[in-house]
Design a protein around this motif. Structure first.
Motif, PDB file in Angstrom:
ATOM      1  N   PHE A  43     -39.286 -72.931 -62.526  1.00 17.32           N
ATOM      2  CA  PHE A  43     -39.958 -74.179 -62.136  1.00 17.32           C
ATOM      3  C   PHE A  43     -38.940 -75.296 -61.879  1.00 17.32           C
ATOM      4  N   ALA A  44     -37.878 -75.333 -62.684  1.00 20.39           N
ATOM      5  CA  ALA A  44     -36.863 -76.383 -62.473  1.00 20.39           C
ATOM      6  C   ALA A  44     -36.247 -76.251 -61.086  1.00 20.39           C
ATOM      7  N   ILE A  45     -35.943 -75.008 -60.688  1.00 18.21           N
ATOM      8  CA  ILE A  45     -35.349 -74.779 -59.362  1.00 18.21           C
ATOM      9  C   ILE A  45     -36.321 -75.235 -58.271  1.00 18.21           C
ATOM     10  N   ASP A  46     -37.562 -74.823 -58.408  1.00 18.90           N
ATOM     11  CA  ASP A  46     -38.616 -75.167 -57.450  1.00 18.90           C
ATOM     12  C   ASP A  46     -38.719 -76.694 -57.296  1.00 18.90           C
ATOM     13  N   MET A  47     -38.821 -77.406 -58.416  1.00 19.60           N
ATOM     14  CA  MET A  47     -39.041 -78.862 -58.363  1.00 19.60           C
ATOM     15  C   MET A  47     -37.799 -79.603 -57.866  1.00 19.60           C
ATOM     16  N   LEU A  48     -36.611 -79.175 -58.331  1.00 24.55           N
ATOM     17  CA  LEU A  48     -35.374 -79.846 -57.881  1.00 24.55           C
ATOM     18  C   LEU A  48     -35.199 -79.677 -56.369  1.00 24.55           C
ATOM     19  N   ALA A  49     -35.435 -78.470 -55.884  1.00 25.15           N
ATOM     20  CA  ALA A  49     -35.277 -78.223 -54.438  1.00 25.15           C
ATOM     21  C   ALA A  49     -36.251 -79.080 -53.649  1.00 25.15           C
TER      22      ALA A  49
END
Ligand SMILES: NC(=O)c1ccc[n+]([C@@H]2O[C@H](COP(=O)([O-])OP(=O)(O)OC[C@H]3O[C@@H](n4cnc5c(N)ncnc54)[C@H](OP(=O)(O)O)[C@@H]3O)[C@@H](O)[C@H]2O)c1
Length: 330
Positions: A165-171
């Motif tokens: 989720f962190a990757i998804d939101m940061l991107a």
């Protein structure tokens, strides 16, 4: 009414979980009874179910810190049968009070959050503590001055539930995301979530000197331990590391130099807030918000309640991608 629940017992000094038949009267007191539809499997839940560590400190107890479903009966006038609700975060739910691994769940009304319009019970639990804690960490990163123009953000434990989720939101926010993973077969998955680069667990720094090449403007760290010490060597001047996990270890040793020569900031994050107290960050994760994940359905997969114990064994061994959600099959 009889239903299935998973209970953790302490027997002869060992912690053992067993599927049992319960009635509502077997559950801890509360004014609302929920018919469970989905329950999440977090790292801490897997530790509880497999009897690792001290997540559960009252016995017997039903583990599971997040559940969503439909109100079955309520003694509190603010909830009616049929209302879609979720319990997650905070209090003692699933740790010192019976939790979510049960076909029916009983809790105080004050612990309930409503499932908002445009979302469903699967989304609530799918995102859950994993996405919320990542969102709190990203919010902290930005409040400490990190922007997409600052440089690369590394996310450790890349294929895990929270990190996905962190990757998804940061991107989605425009950051250049580098995912670190131990799973060589999952690079395509991490890129599909928005990672621009994928590195192995040994790629967090370039050597073992106290200060190494400045690679990272920021980091979201879910693993702690030695990987956290390694990445601190390679955080650029003024960079920020938001840490909230212990998958690789509970302690680490670092020199003081990243802090006193590069002004690196290490920010601790606790996302264990009950839904009614989550405020702005939780609202920003709902449809249309800037922290709303775009890949919840790719990150999360359902498992049957009967498969929960075997799944927890695999998760503790580090062999799971993304986030499992128990489906109670309704
Ligand atoms: N403080 C809070 O409020 C809060 C909230 C949520 C979660 N957490 C913590 O955050 C961590 C992640 O939780 P989660 O539910 O997302 O867990 P998870 O789905 O199991 O993800 C953890 C990931 O860490 C990596 N990993 C596992 N063992 C490792 C090891 N020995 N060395 C290096 N990397 C390892 C793996 O990713 P790769 O194979 O891709 O490397 C794994 O998928 C846990 O420690 C959890 O307790 C804390």
């Amino acid at each position: 009414m009889k239903f299935k629940a998973l209970r953790l017992y302490r027997e002869d000094g060992r912690r053992v979980s067993r599927m049992v038949e319960n009635t509502v009267d077997d559950l801890d007191a509360g004014d609302v009874v929920i018919r469970a539809e989905y329950a999440a499997v977090n790292y801490k839940d897997a530790r509880a179910v497999t009897g690792v560590g001290n997540v559960i400190s009252r016995f017997p107890c039903v583990p599971g810190v997040e559940v969503a479903g439909v109100v079955h009966e309520s003694a509190d006038p603010s909830f009616r049968p049929g209302d879609k609700v979720t319990v997650q975060g905070g209090r003692d739910f699933g740790m010192r009070r019976d939790g979510g691994y049960s076909e029916y769940v009983r809790v105080p009304a004050a612990w309930l959050g409503r499932v908002p319009e445009g979302s469903d019970t699967f989304d609530m639990v799918g995102m859950g503590l994993a996405a919320y804690t990542s969102a709190v960490a990203i919010d902290a990163l930005m409040k400490h001055g990190v922007t997409p123009a600052s440089g690369k953000i590394v996310v450790t434990g890349g294929t895990g539930g929270s990190s996905s989720f962190a990757i998804d939101m940061l991107a989605n926010l425009g950051f250049h995301v580098v995912a670190s993973t131990g799973k060589t077969a999952e690079h395509a998955y991490l890129k599909s979530l928005g990672a621009k680069e994928v590195i192995g667990r040994d790629g967090l720094t370039t050597g073992d000197k106290p200060l190494e090449e400045q690679l990272w403007a920021g980091a979201i760290d879910v693993v702690g331990g030695e990987p956290l010490a390694n990445l601190l060597r390679s955080v650029q001047k003024g960079g920020v590391v938001c840490a909230f996990g212990n998958a690789a270890g509970e302690t680490f040793t670092s020199s003081i130099y990243p802090f006193i020569l590069r002004s690196v900031q290490l920010v601790g994050v606790n996302g264990n807030h009950p839904v009614p107290e989550r405020g702005d960050v939780w609202q920003r994760m709902m449809p249309g918000g800037d922290l709303c994940p775009r890949h919840t359905r790719e990150i999360c997969h359902t498992i049957a309640f009967e498969d929960l114990q075997a799944h927890c064994d695999r998760l503790i061994a580090g062999g799971v991608r993304g986030r499992a959600v128990v489906s109670f099959g309704r």
